[in-house]
Design an enzyme around this catalytic site. Structure first.
Site, PDB file in Angstrom:
ATOM      1  N   ALA A  56       0.861  -1.182   0.000  1.00  0.00           N
ATOM      2  CA  ALA A  56       0.000   0.000   0.000  1.00  0.00           C
ATOM      3  C   ALA A  56       0.896   1.230   0.000  1.00  0.00           C
ATOM      4  CB  ALA A  56      -0.903  -0.003   1.232  1.00  0.00           C
ATOM      5  N   ILE A  82       4.808  -1.164   2.928  1.00  0.00           N
ATOM      6  CA  ILE A  82       4.632   0.236   2.568  1.00  0.00           C
ATOM      7  C   ILE A  82       5.394   0.567   1.289  1.00  0.00           C
ATOM      8  CG2 ILE A  82       4.734   2.603   3.380  1.00  0.00           C
ATOM      9  CD1 ILE A  82       3.044   0.640   5.136  1.00  0.00           C
ATOM     10  N   LYS A  83       4.644   1.017   0.278  1.00  0.00           N
ATOM     11  CA  LYS A  83       5.282   1.444  -0.970  1.00  0.00           C
ATOM     12  C   LYS A  83       5.763   2.884  -0.821  1.00  0.00           C
ATOM     13  CE  LYS A  83       3.889   0.183  -5.151  1.00  0.00           C
ATOM     14  NZ  LYS A  83       2.982  -0.034  -6.314  1.00  0.00           N
ATOM     15  N   ILE A  84       7.048   3.064  -1.111  1.00  0.00           N
ATOM     16  CA  ILE A  84       7.694   4.364  -0.971  1.00  0.00           C
ATOM     17  C   ILE A  84       8.313   4.741  -2.318  1.00  0.00           C
ATOM     18  CG2 ILE A  84       9.530   5.644   0.223  1.00  0.00           C
ATOM     19  CD1 ILE A  84       7.547   4.848   2.263  1.00  0.00           C
TER      20      ILE A  84
END
EC number: 2.2.1.2
Length: 217
Positions: A56, A82-84
């Protein structure tokens, strides 16, 4: 190579998961927006369907905001990744989050240099975009090969490579041949992978032959 599905559509996820071939999901703000539902609600439902990594994405552009969003998203479920985005601010956020045990997927990777920096910052995954590189006349699969070679040279790098921006089945096969750990694949491409003209012809022939078998009354 593991297969993830790249979608936020619940029906697509349920169908692909029922085939027994996917073990994770990647989403992004664009995919979530298509569903017209609350972001956290969608992520939570996906986590209830697939027991595997669920990516996400944060929307903040500054490290502090990314970290705050990431901590909040990580509370949804233990499988949330966590998509960064691959920026200097993103690297700062990944460095902090990795030390806190929060898994990260550094996205929008278009060079081996970017992938190496993300890995050094502590990224759990890096996502090189194969199709988008092909769109501008570069070779996305060659990038996968470069990153695989670099990571294999250094056993201390534990970051996994997700081949992203997959446009067709050939991308999936070439990513597997190149040594990608994972390919995240849109549902329509997964469907295409199941099909072959000779398979359909074979099934039709079997059914016709079966009709000729004598049946007891």
């Amino acid at each position: 190579m593991k297969l993830f599905i790249d979608t936020a559509n619940i029906n697509e996820i349920k169908e692909a998961y029922s085939w027994g071939i996917i073990c994770g999901v990647t989403t992004n703000p664009s995919l979530i927006a298509k569903e017209g539902r609350d972001f956290k609600e969608v992520v939570n439902e996906i986590c209830s369907i697939v027991d595997g990594p669920i990516s996400a994405e944060v929307i903040s552009l500054k490290a502090e905001g990314m970290i705050e969003e990431a901590r909040d998203l990580a509370k949804i479920h233990k499988n949330v990744v966590i998509k960064i985005p691959m920026t200097t601010e993103g690297l700062k956020a990944v460095s902090v989050l990795s030390k806190e045990g929060i898994k990260t997927n550094v996205t929008l990777i278009f060079s081996a240099a970017q992938a190496l920096l993300a890995a050094k910052a502590g990224a759990t995954y890096v996502s090189p975009f194969v199709g988008r590189l092909d769109d501008i006349g570069q070779n996305g699969i060659e990038l996968i090969k470069e990153i695989v070679q670099i990571f294999r040279n250094y056993p201390d790098i534990k970051t996994e490579i997700i081949a992203a921006s997959i446009r067709h089945p050939i991308h999936v096969i070439e990513a597997a041949k190149a040594g990608a750990d994972i390919a995240t694949v849109p549902f329509k491409v997964l469907e295409q992978m199941t099909k072959h003209a000779l398979t359909d012809i074979g099934i039709e022939r079997f059914l016709k032959d079966w009709e000729k078998v004598p049946k007891k009354n």
